[in-house]
Design an enzyme around this catalytic site. Structure first.
Site, short mmCIF file in Angstrom:
data_model
loop_
_atom_site.label_atom_id
_atom_site.label_comp_id
_atom_site.label_asym_id
_atom_site.label_seq_id
_atom_site.Cartn_x
_atom_site.Cartn_y
_atom_site.Cartn_z
N TYR A 155 32.80 37.43 62.74
CA TYR A 155 31.74 37.38 61.74
C TYR A 155 32.17 38.13 60.48
CZ TYR A 155 26.96 37.53 59.87
OH TYR A 155 25.85 37.38 59.08
N SER A 158 35.00 36.27 58.65
CA SER A 158 34.55 35.06 57.95
C SER A 158 33.77 35.41 56.69
CB SER A 158 33.70 34.18 58.87
OG SER A 158 32.50 34.83 59.24
#
Length: 272
Positions: A155, A158
Site C-alpha cells: 500500500y 503504491s
C-alpha cells in the site's frame, strides 16, 4: 466552494462506495456534472439514480482501472456525455494488512496494479481534456504515501509511486495550466479497509480500527473540494497527515516508532 464546482465535469473512480461515493454525492450537490466509475455497476446505478432524483447531473460506467481499455472508455464516456473533463479524481484503491515476511508477492502486484497503474491509466486518457480545460488532476493517496506504514508495504509503495507520478505530471505541465494535487486522508471510515488484502491475498473482511474516531468520507470529500478550489499541491487532513508530514522533516526516527506503536495496538496486529 459550491460555485467553483458548478457545471464542472468531475470524473471519480472508485465511486461505488466510501470516499468516492461521498465525492459523487457531494459534488453533484455543488452543481458538478459527475461521472462515476467503479467495477460494481449495480451500485453505481443505485447511487446515480439517487443523485438524479435529488436534481443532480450524473452519469456512470463500469470500469476496472487496471484495464487500460476500460479507462479509455470511461474518459470517452465523460466527453461524449458532458463535453469535456474539468476534474479527474483517481480514488479507486486497495489496501492490505500483513507483514512483508508473510506476504505473497501477488498481493503487492495487485496493489500496484490498482493504486499506481489505475492512476496512470486514467490520467493517460484524461490528460488532453484536462489540459484543454486547465483543470485538476487529483490522486487520493494516504498518510501511507508520506511515511512507510508497517503491515502495508504494498500500500505504501503504491501510494509513493502515485505521488512520484503525479509530481512529475505537474512539472511537465507547468506551462499548460494543469493543476495536480495529491490528497492524503488519514484513517477514514470507508470500506477500503474491509476489502484490504491479507498475506495470502484474501480480504480481511472487517476493520481492525475504531470507526468512530475516524474522518467520515463526507469530510474528506469537502476537504478535497476545497483543495481543488485553492489549487493546492498537497492536501493534508487532520493531525495524522499534517503531523506526519511535519515530524518526518525533523524527527523521521520518531515517526517510525509512532507508526509502529500505533499499528501494534490494532487487534490481531501482525506486529508483535
Amino acid at each position: 466552494m459550491g460555485h467553483y464546482l458548478n457545471n464542472k465535469v468531475v470524473v471519480v473512480t472508485g465511486a461505488s462506495s466510501g470516499i468516492g461515493e461521498a465525492m459523487a454525492r457531494e459534488y453533484a450537490k455543488m452543481g458538478a456534472k459527475v461521472v462515476m466509475a467503479a467495477r460494481r455497476e449495480e451500485e453505481l446505478r443505485r447511487i446515480a439514480s439517487e443523485i438524479e432524483s435529488s436534481g443532480g447531473k450524473v452519469t456512470y460506467t463500469a470500469c476496472d482501472v487496471v484495464c487500460e481499455e476500460d479507462c479509455k472508455h470511461l474518459m470517452q464516456h465523460a466527453v461524449d456525455t458532458f463535453g469535456g473533463i474539468d476534474v479527474l479524481i483517481c480514488n479507486a484503491g486497495l489496501s492490505m494488512r500483513a507483514l512483508f515476511d508473510d506476504c505473497d508477492l501477488k498481493v503487492l502486484h495487485r496493489l500496484m496494479d490498482v493504486n499506481f497503474w489505475g492512476t496512470v491509466n486514467c490520467t493517460k486518457y484524461a490528460l488532453k481534456w484536462l489540459q484543454q480545460s486547465r483543470g485538476s488532476l487529483v490522486g487520493i493517496s494516504s498518510v501511507a504515501g508520506i511515511h512507510g506504514l508497517p503491515g502495508r508495504t504494498g500500500y505504501s509503495a503504491s501510494k509513493y509511486a502515485m505521488t512520484g507520478f503525479l509530481d512529475t505530471i505537474r512539472v511537465e505541465n507547468l506551462k499548460k495550466g494543469l493543476h495536480v494535487m495529491t490528497a492524503c486522508p488519514g484513517f477514514t471510515a470507508s470500506n477500503v479497509r474491509f476489502s484490504a488484502l491479507t498475506a495470502d491475498g484474501s480480504q480481511q473482511g472487517e476493520t481492525p480500527r475504531n470507526e468512530a474516531k475516524m474522518m467520515t468520507p463526507e469530510q474528506v470529500a469537502h476537504i478535497v473540494a476545497r483543495g481543488i478550489r485553492r489549487r493546492k499541491r498537497l492536501c493534508l487532513m487532520e493531525w495524522e497527515g499534517r503531523g506526519t508530514h511535519l515530524l518526518k522533516k525533523f524527527f523521521p526516527g520518531l515517526v517510525d516508532k509512532l507508526f509502529y506503536a500505533a499499528m501494534a495496538k490494532e487487534p490481531d496486529s501482525p506486529l508483535k
